[in-house]
Write a protein that holds these residues in place. Structure first.
Motif, PDB file in Angstrom:
ATOM      1  N   GLY A 109     -18.106 -21.346   1.093  1.00  0.00           N
ATOM      2  CA  GLY A 109     -17.258 -21.144  -0.233  1.00  0.00           C
ATOM      3  C   GLY A 109     -17.378 -22.455  -1.234  1.00  0.00           C
ATOM      4  N   ASP A 230     -18.248 -15.102  -2.620  1.00  0.00           N
ATOM      5  CA  ASP A 230     -17.999 -16.237  -3.420  1.00  0.00           C
ATOM      6  C   ASP A 230     -18.568 -16.190  -4.590  1.00  0.00           C
ATOM      7  OD1 ASP A 230     -17.775 -19.419  -2.899  1.00  0.00           O
ATOM      8  OD2 ASP A 230     -19.559 -19.067  -4.132  1.00  0.00           O
ATOM      9  N   THR A 291     -13.326 -15.253  -3.397  1.00  0.00           N
ATOM     10  CA  THR A 291     -12.675 -16.247  -2.704  1.00  0.00           C
ATOM     11  C   THR A 291     -11.607 -17.173  -3.503  1.00  0.00           C
ATOM     12  OG1 THR A 291     -14.205 -18.124  -3.273  1.00  0.00           O
ATOM     13  CG2 THR A 291     -14.551 -16.887  -1.379  1.00  0.00           C
TER      14      THR A 291
END
Length: 309
Positions: A109, A230, A291
């Motif tokens: 991430g 992401d 995310t």
């Protein structure tokens, strides 16, 4: 504290915070799930609606001596001019099975949190929503976690799922790879009786032979796919110099020009692109969540959840 137990001090960014998963129960509120139709094969190949425990309407027939007058079908009686009685069959309890991707690619991430943490949040919310709708809920991990949590009813079921999510997300694991096709095949051996299946993955494990398994699983239960991505995997990379590290070696990644800006998401997001294309081709419902935001709207859409008054 044992290494096998989830840490209550997890940050909710790179590690799954059990306290956050438990707090999501309040987010469910008056959310309810719609009536489901089982696609599981059984004698007669007929579907039955799944409301929870109780009785389900089957058909009406002409009134016979001894029938319960409280079950008279007044509408059909009015139309036909003859007394008719409603017949009921026992309902089956709905079940949700969550398939959670635990591959190493999920532990990544660049903004707000790891994909693995976002996936755990989505799974926990789905679990709380399921038990709110009187469904049993279970969890199957694939990738680095070849584990199964059998569907359980009530708050105990959601609590067990939350505990497993935190434990799986915060323990080190061997980097074994399991293609999506193998995970779906394994799920079909455990999906008996489930009315819903929610697959949560970033798509990196999506392989060419997954199509057949995806179609077969969708025939056995209502299947929804939540793709966790992401921002770096789906949007052009802003120009600039980026520090990177791999295997203890640090370097600078230079991103300049349109070609380079699209190169990185094209490489990192290849799995998500394959998964999205596969879902479109097979007609399986798919939603994407990043995310940085909340996964709740996407999960609710896949589960068909709605807010009560």
């Amino acid at each position: 504290m044992s290494a096998a137990l989830p840490s209550l001090e997890a940050d909710g960014v790179t590690q799954v915070a059990l306290s956050e998963l438990l707090a999501l129960r309040a987010r469910v509120g008056r959310m309810t799930l719609p009536t489901q139709v089982s696609r599981a094969s059984r004698a007669g190949q007929q579907s039955s609606r799944l409301y929870g425990r109780g009785m389900d309407y089957a058909e009406s027939r002409v009134y016979q001596r001894g029938d319960d007058v409280r079950r008279l079908d007044w509408r059909l009686t009015a139309r036909s001019g003859k007394l008719h009685t409603k017949l009921f069959q026992e309902e089956r309890e709905g079940r949700l099975l969550i398939l959670l991707d635990t591959h190493a690619s999920m532990r990544f991430g660049t903004r707000t949190r790891f994909k693995s943490v976002q996936a755990a949040r989505a799974a926990a919310w789905a679990a709380w929503a399921a038990v709110k709708g009187a469904e049993r809920v279970g969890l199957m991990g694939f990738g680095t976690r070849d584990e199964l949590l059998a569907p359980r009813a009530g708050a105990r079921g959601a609590l067990a799922v939350c505990g497993a999510l935190a434990a799986w997300g915060n323990r080190s694991a061997d980097a074994d790879e399991e293609p999506l096709s193998a995970a779906l095949q394994r799920a079909m051996r455990t999906v008996h009786g489930a009315s819903r299946v929610l697959l949560i993955t970033d798509g990196a494990c999506c392989d060419e032979t997954a199509r057949r398994a995806l179609v077969e699983l969708s025939r056995r239960a209502r299947l929804g796919v939540l793709a966790v991505v992401d921002p770096l995997e789906v949007a052009p990379t802003p120009e600039g110099d980026y520090p990177v590290e791999h295997g203890g070696v640090r370097a600078q990644l230079h991103i300049h020009g349109e070609r380079q800006r699209h190169w990185l998401p094209g490489m990192l997001g290849a799995g998500h692109a394959r998964l999205a294309a596969l879902c479109r081709a097979t007609g399986v419902a798919c939603r994407t969540v990043g995310t940085t935001g909340d996964p709740f709207d996407a999960v609710a859409a896949l589960l068909g959840a709605r807010s009560g008054r």
